[in-house]
Design a protein around this motif. Structure first.
Motif, short mmCIF file in Angstrom:
data_model
loop_
_atom_site.label_atom_id
_atom_site.label_comp_id
_atom_site.label_asym_id
_atom_site.label_seq_id
_atom_site.Cartn_x
_atom_site.Cartn_y
_atom_site.Cartn_z
N PRO A 1 0.82 -1.21 0.00
CA PRO A 1 0.00 0.00 0.00
C PRO A 1 0.85 1.26 0.00
O PRO A 1 2.07 1.20 0.26
CB PRO A 1 -0.78 -0.13 1.31
N GLU A 2 0.23 2.40 -0.27
CA GLU A 2 0.87 3.70 -0.21
C GLU A 2 0.30 4.48 0.97
O GLU A 2 -0.89 4.37 1.28
CB GLU A 2 0.65 4.48 -1.50
N THR A 3 1.14 5.27 1.61
CA THR A 3 0.70 6.12 2.71
C THR A 3 1.10 7.56 2.44
O THR A 3 2.03 7.83 1.67
CB THR A 3 1.33 5.69 4.05
N MET A 4 0.39 8.51 3.06
CA MET A 4 0.72 9.93 2.89
C MET A 4 1.80 10.38 3.87
O MET A 4 2.42 11.42 3.67
CB MET A 4 -0.54 10.77 3.06
N ASN A 5 2.01 9.61 4.93
CA ASN A 5 3.02 9.93 5.94
C ASN A 5 4.18 8.95 5.82
O ASN A 5 4.07 7.90 5.17
CB ASN A 5 2.41 9.85 7.34
N PHE A 6 5.29 9.28 6.48
CA PHE A 6 6.43 8.36 6.49
C PHE A 6 6.02 7.00 7.07
O PHE A 6 5.21 6.94 8.01
CB PHE A 6 7.55 8.92 7.36
N CYS B 1 11.51 -0.78 6.91
CA CYS B 1 11.11 -1.27 5.59
C CYS B 1 12.25 -2.11 5.02
O CYS B 1 13.33 -1.58 4.76
CB CYS B 1 10.80 -0.10 4.67
N PRO B 2 12.04 -3.41 4.85
CA PRO B 2 13.13 -4.32 4.48
C PRO B 2 13.91 -3.92 3.24
O PRO B 2 15.13 -4.08 3.17
CB PRO B 2 12.41 -5.66 4.27
N ALA B 3 13.23 -3.39 2.20
CA ALA B 3 13.90 -3.05 0.95
C ALA B 3 13.98 -1.55 0.72
O ALA B 3 14.30 -1.11 -0.38
CB ALA B 3 13.21 -3.73 -0.23
N GLY B 4 13.69 -0.76 1.75
CA GLY B 4 13.81 0.69 1.63
C GLY B 4 12.47 1.40 1.55
O GLY B 4 11.40 0.77 1.60
N ILE B 5 12.53 2.70 1.43
CA ILE B 5 11.35 3.54 1.31
C ILE B 5 11.33 4.16 -0.08
O ILE B 5 12.33 4.72 -0.54
CB ILE B 5 11.34 4.67 2.36
N MET B 6 10.18 4.05 -0.76
CA MET B 6 10.00 4.71 -2.04
C MET B 6 9.13 5.94 -1.83
O MET B 6 8.03 5.85 -1.28
CB MET B 6 9.35 3.80 -3.07
N ALA B 7 9.61 7.10 -2.25
CA ALA B 7 8.84 8.33 -2.21
C ALA B 7 8.25 8.58 -3.59
O ALA B 7 8.98 8.61 -4.59
CB ALA B 7 9.73 9.50 -1.80
N ASN B 8 6.93 8.72 -3.66
CA ASN B 8 6.21 8.84 -4.92
C ASN B 8 5.61 10.24 -5.05
O ASN B 8 4.93 10.71 -4.13
CB ASN B 8 5.06 7.82 -4.98
N VAL B 9 5.86 10.90 -6.17
CA VAL B 9 5.31 12.23 -6.42
C VAL B 9 4.62 12.22 -7.78
O VAL B 9 5.28 12.04 -8.81
CB VAL B 9 6.41 13.31 -6.40
N ARG B 10 3.29 12.40 -7.79
CA ARG B 10 2.53 12.47 -9.03
C ARG B 10 2.02 13.90 -9.21
O ARG B 10 1.36 14.44 -8.33
CB ARG B 10 1.36 11.49 -9.00
N PHE B 11 2.30 14.47 -10.34
CA PHE B 11 1.96 15.87 -10.60
C PHE B 11 0.55 16.00 -11.16
O PHE B 11 -0.01 15.04 -11.71
CB PHE B 11 2.96 16.47 -11.60
#
Length: 315
Positions: free
Chosen positions: A151-156, A161-171
């Motif tokens: 899932p995606e969250t709006m907060n950190f 997170c075993p494989a890291g954190i992905m930050a997603n920005v959709r314009f």
């Protein structure tokens, strides 16, 4: 730019979608912000800037992620290549979605951005979910594997997170058709009035021109910080370079720089990740491209404060 292979991307994107997906290595990490603080050196907080590859000389940038140790010191979180772009020097993955219905047959069309076009999404000062709800699709993914997308969250994320954190920005994907920029770098664009770009949501009358959905994915390798004995007693340990410990202040900037009509030709072609109308560039060639540091301040290793100390947070 470097295109990912279809095999690598297959778990992530359904084969009916029309899009460009390419990885860009990092040009520079320093306190510069050509959009919000043009000519100011240094700018208030740190950014990572990518761009300048093959036929695309656009610039793309975001804030930079730090880990805050329980003793109050800070360490920059390293960025790694996304799935399909292993070996890139940090940077991020850039998407241009071509069809508002996520349809390879392109039953709806988009108008490419024009020379001089700029935009910003997100607000570095936001610290609450209610504020961040203004921007519908700025999220995080706690990666269980490199292929995780939900899932995606709006907060950190609030746990390791075993494989890291992905930050997603959709314009935003609707343009007023007139202004290449506005004083806030946002008002000339809008999200669909209902739904999303992917679902074919209609553009509002004030912003009738459908443009590509520009999206950034930045993968942060948090593995060296997964030992929770290093985490602060209260809350999660990650902080954006502008001093945001919530994650709601994520933001992204874009300055258009495609050569000639290269982007429009691509948007008019039935592309699926790779696009036959565009040139490609190897990872090794891309990694050689960088910009000299013009600020000259420490940003790596354990620091007593964030670069520029934007929110007065010190050890």
């Amino acid at each position: 730019m470097h295109w990912s292979s279809l095999a690598a991307l297959a778990p992530l994107v359904a084969p009916t979608e029309a899009l460009l997906r390419f990885g860009c290595s990092q040009l520079v990490v320093q306190r510069l912000d050509p959009l919000v603080n043009p000519g100011l050196n240094p700018s208030p907080h740190l950014h990572q800037i990518i761009g300048g590859f093959s036929e695309d000389f656009s610039n793309y940038w975001t804030a930079v992620l730090y880990f805050r140790h329980r003793n109050g010191s800070y360490h920059r979180v390293p960025q790694i290549g996304n799935l399909g772009f292993e070996g890139t020097n940090g940077g991020m993955t850039v998407y241009y979605m071509q069809d508002g219905l996520a349809n390879y047959q392109q039953t709806s069309k988009v108008t490419a951005f024009k020379p001089g076009f700029r935009m910003l999404i997100g607000d570095a000062a936001y610290r609450s979910k209610a504020e961040a709800a203004r921007f519908r699709q700025i999220t995080y993914t706690c990666l269980q594997t490199p292929a995780t997308r939900f899932p995606e969250t709006m907060n950190f994320p609030t746990k390791p997170c075993p494989a890291g954190i992905m930050a997603n920005v959709r314009f935003p994907t609707c343009w007023d058709g007139k202004n290449l920029d506005t004083p806030d770098h946002m008002s000339h664009t809008a999200y669909p009035e209902s739904g999303t770009f992917e679902s074919g949501g209609p553009c509002p009358d004030s912003h009738p021109v459908r443009v590509p959905q520009l999206m950034f994915e930045t993968v942060y390798n948090t593995s060296q910080f997964n030992d929770q004995s290093m985490w602060p007693d209260a809350g999660q340990p990650f902080v954006w370079s502008q001093g945001d410990t919530t994650g709601y202040g994520s933001h992204g900037d874009y300055v258009f720089g495609w050569k000639g009509d290269a982007l429009q030709r691509a948007m008019d072609s039935p592309c699926y990740v790779n696009c036959p109308t565009l040139k490609t560039q190897s990872v090794s060639a891309m990694n050689k491209c960088s910009v000299p540091d013009s600020v000259g301040e420490p940003i790596d290793g354990w620091l007593d404060e964030l670069p520029g100390n934007p929110s007065g947070m010190k050890l």
